[in-house]
Design a protein around this motif. Structure first.
Motif, PDB file in Angstrom:
ATOM      1  N   ILE A  56       0.836  -1.207   0.000  1.00  0.00           N
ATOM      2  CA  ILE A  56       0.000   0.000   0.000  1.00  0.00           C
ATOM      3  C   ILE A  56       0.871   1.258   0.000  1.00  0.00           C
ATOM      4  O   ILE A  56       0.600   2.219  -0.724  1.00  0.00           O
ATOM      5  CB  ILE A  56      -0.954  -0.017   1.211  1.00  0.00           C
ATOM      6  N   GLY A  57       1.946   1.252   0.798  1.00  0.00           N
ATOM      7  CA  GLY A  57       2.868   2.382   0.791  1.00  0.00           C
ATOM      8  C   GLY A  57       3.524   2.572  -0.564  1.00  0.00           C
ATOM      9  O   GLY A  57       3.735   3.707  -1.020  1.00  0.00           O
ATOM     10  N   GLY A  58       3.851   1.445  -1.218  1.00  0.00           N
ATOM     11  CA  GLY A  58       4.435   1.526  -2.552  1.00  0.00           C
ATOM     12  C   GLY A  58       3.486   2.155  -3.553  1.00  0.00           C
ATOM     13  O   GLY A  58       3.903   2.935  -4.420  1.00  0.00           O
ATOM     14  N   LEU A  59       2.190   1.843  -3.446  1.00  0.00           N
ATOM     15  CA  LEU A  59       1.207   2.450  -4.336  1.00  0.00           C
ATOM     16  C   LEU A  59       1.142   3.966  -4.133  1.00  0.00           C
ATOM     17  O   LEU A  59       1.000   4.732  -5.096  1.00  0.00           O
ATOM     18  CB  LEU A  59      -0.177   1.830  -4.102  1.00  0.00           C
ATOM     19  N   VAL A  92       5.819  -2.175  -4.626  1.00  0.00           N
ATOM     20  CA  VAL A  92       4.622  -2.779  -5.221  1.00  0.00           C
ATOM     21  C   VAL A  92       4.949  -4.151  -5.795  1.00  0.00           C
ATOM     22  O   VAL A  92       4.222  -5.125  -5.579  1.00  0.00           O
ATOM     23  CB  VAL A  92       4.037  -1.850  -6.303  1.00  0.00           C
ATOM     24  N   TYR A  93       6.065  -4.237  -6.526  1.00  0.00           N
ATOM     25  CA  TYR A  93       6.455  -5.478  -7.211  1.00  0.00           C
ATOM     26  C   TYR A  93       6.637  -6.619  -6.218  1.00  0.00           C
ATOM     27  O   TYR A  93       6.055  -7.701  -6.367  1.00  0.00           O
ATOM     28  CB  TYR A  93       7.762  -5.216  -7.964  1.00  0.00           C
ATOM     29  N   THR A  94       7.432  -6.370  -5.177  1.00  0.00           N
ATOM     30  CA  THR A  94       7.685  -7.407  -4.185  1.00  0.00           C
ATOM     31  C   THR A  94       6.452  -7.651  -3.328  1.00  0.00           C
ATOM     32  O   THR A  94       6.146  -8.792  -2.968  1.00  0.00           O
ATOM     33  CB  THR A  94       8.882  -7.021  -3.298  1.00  0.00           C
ATOM     34  N   GLY A  95       5.722  -6.588  -3.006  1.00  0.00           N
ATOM     35  CA  GLY A  95       4.513  -6.737  -2.206  1.00  0.00           C
ATOM     36  C   GLY A  95       3.477  -7.611  -2.882  1.00  0.00           C
ATOM     37  O   GLY A  95       2.868  -8.488  -2.257  1.00  0.00           O
TER      38      GLY A  95
END
Length: 388
Positions: A56-59, A92-95
């Motif tokens: 969510i933080g990555g988004l 995002v990718y790893t999440g």
């Protein structure tokens, strides 16, 4: 979306911010460098706090880093925003990867990973068309598409449940025993132990690196190949690359059904066979219609390899370190994209543009032969074990 959406508007960006062509190219590549640099950090945080919050933080970072291009018209601030975008992509990718590992299992996980691969491929086909269309209005307008990450973030908050990594409560006995078997390891020692226990992990990273290098050989050099048969329109070139993405979307969508019938090793072997045929065809065909076949075959193979690589990481990496081992897959992929023009570019001068695809066909055939040998060896061992 991260790089693809801006590809068609690089010349307008160059004019808009008043820089050279090479500096304008950094707008496309900077995010990839920061994905490589920050993916290990993303992996560590995913393993420590669970994948939901980093995702969510990555988004949020994705939306901020990408969307601010709407209002920035100076080169350095724009470059900084692309770096922020790269950090967001890494998370995002790893999440996404670890969320799929945690929320699904068995056939459902195969389907989720296949759909993820299919979405990537179709996105690679669609977003350049969207960026090119918006770029006819303003070079800054394509940056607005990155803001889609904001409603996606809100949807993630509302719908994605905490996983066992976040709650610390294993859902199965297998999970508990897997975690306990590694409780004595941490940091670099745990990573080194993971590679020592499962050296095949390095081969998976090499596979992912090679697949992305092949992919960007298509992206970078196929337009030049098409020019040799009279296809020079950017619209038509884009449609050829769209075929590649759609084919990957089809095979990714079908992945779980194919995986239920044959082992992932056979699917990857099929991909190498398709790639050998595709690159060999690209090196020899001299008609615009004939050159549709290689991109379709290559795309179909990509849709088989990407989910297989993620399935193997899930199976081989220690559960409490899956974030970090998944992040290395992202690193391998983006490094492969970065070095692809260098790796294949050396064949252009002595052999012409078709030399790129002759070399790619040879690399793919070596991979096919190596994997065939590995599959036959494993079958032989299984046969001996059954007889004993």
């Amino acid at each position: 979306m991260a790089g693809a959406i801006l590809g068609p508007v690089v010349p307008q960006i160059q004019t808009g911010v008043g820089v050279s062509e090479s500096l304008a190219g950094l707008i496309i590549t900077t995010h990839a460098a920061f994905i490589v640099l920050t993916s290990p950090v993303a992996g560590i945080l995913v393993d420590r706090f669970g994948p939901r919050r980093p995702f969510i933080g990555g988004l949020l970072l994705y939306a901020v880093g990408g969307g601010t291009g709407l209002v920035i018209d100076d080169f350095i601030p724009l470059l900084v925003s692309r770096a922020v975008l790269g950090v967001g992509v890494a998370f995002v990718y790893t999440g996404i990867t670890v969320l799929i590992y945690d929320l699904y299992e068995g056939q459902q996980m195969n389907r989720a990973l296949g759909l993820r691969s299919g979405a990537n491929s179709v996105g690679g086909a669609v977003w350049p068309l969207v960026g090119g269309g918006l770029g006819t209005v303003s070079w800054q307008l394509p940056f607005g598409v990155y803001l889609i990450a904001l409603p996606l973030g809100l949807a993630a908050i509302a719908t994605i449940p905490p996983t066992t990594r976040e709650t610390g409560v294993p859902t199965t006995q297998n999970e508990s025993s897997s975690d306990n078997s590694h409780t004595g390891s941490n940091g670099l020692a745990a990573i080194a132990s993971g590679f020592q226990r499962q050296p095949a992990l390095l081969l998976i990273y090499l596979l992912y690196f090679g697949t992305n290098a092949f992919l960007y050989a298509i992206v970078v050099y196929y337009p030049q190949l098409l020019e040799t048969v009279g296809v020079t329109s950017s619209l038509w070139i884009g449609l050829y690359l769209t075929v590649n993405g759609i084919a990957g979307g089809v095979s990714g969508t079908l992945y779980d059904r194919l995986k239920s019938r044959v082992d992932a090793r056979f699917l990857v072997l099929v991909a190498f066979i398709l790639w050998t045929i595709a690159f060999g065809t690209a090196a020899s065909v001299n008609s615009p219609i004939g050159l549709v076949i290689p991109v379709a075959l290559f795309g179909f193979g990509v849709g088989l390899v990407f989910p297989s690589a993620f399935i193997w990481i899930e199976a081989l990496a220690p559960k409490q370190l899956q974030g970090q081992f998944s992040s290395y897959l992202a690193m391998a992929g983006y490094i492969g994209q970065f070095v692809s023009p260098i790796l294949f570019g050396v064949f252009v001068s002595p052999f012409g543009i078709r030399g790129v695809f002759i070399a790619a066909a040879l690399f793919a055939s070596v991979g096919m032969a190596t994997l065939s040998l590995a599959v036959l060896t494993s079958l032989r061992r299984s046969s001996v074990k059954d007889q004993s």
